[in-house]
Design a protein around this motif. Structure first.
Motif: not given
Length: 152
Positions: A82-85, A97-100, A109-110, A123-126
């Protein structure tokens, strides 16, 4: 925040156009906290709206160096996924976040849940959220010794 402090929101289309032009902006180095080494790219927690105030243009080679340094911290267990993202989103793209979220096709929220290490995502979401940085989900050795041996 006063009206004079308001920075207009950037649309997904604007971000993509800027990225295609090679004009990606990121948080400037002098606004990052020092953690004893230059290679550490941990970012402070920031409230919404602060990202846009401290952005500077970076070259593709500088962005690649930032990505590599952040990924190295992830691989060696210095950063969570998470911190990496969060570090990649802010430090490399310099977007909220909203633009990304719109850019990668997931909810804000995701993105928030991933960045705060809440929940378990497939894995699909990540794959979607790390793809803009040239990264994909894969397997690496769990033993620090085996991992270090890969890089020696």
């Amino acid at each position: 925040m006063s009206n004079t402090d308001h920075i207009p929101a950037e649309s997904v289309e604007d971000v993509i156009a800027r990225m295609k032009k090679g004009n990606i902006q990121s948080v400037s180095e002098d606004h990052r906290p020092s953690h004893g080494t230059e290679s550490t790219l941990m970012l402070e927690s920031s409230s919404p709206g602060r990202i846009s105030k401290n952005i500077t243009t970076t070259s593709p080679s500088e962005r690649k160096k930032k990505i590599n340094a952040i990924v190295k911290q992830l691989i060696f267990g210095q950063l969570s996924q998470g911190k990496t993202l969060k570090n990649l989103r802010i430090g490399v793209l310099g977007i909220k976040q909203d633009v990304f979220a719109k850019m990668v096709g997931v909810s804000r929220k995701t993105i928030s849940d991933i960045e705060n290490d809440r929940g378990h995502f497939n894995a699909d979401i990540l794959g979607k959220v790390f793809k803009p940085f040239g990264l994909k989900i894969g397997l690496i050795p769990s033993s620090p010794e085996a991992l270090k041996a890969l890089f020696d």
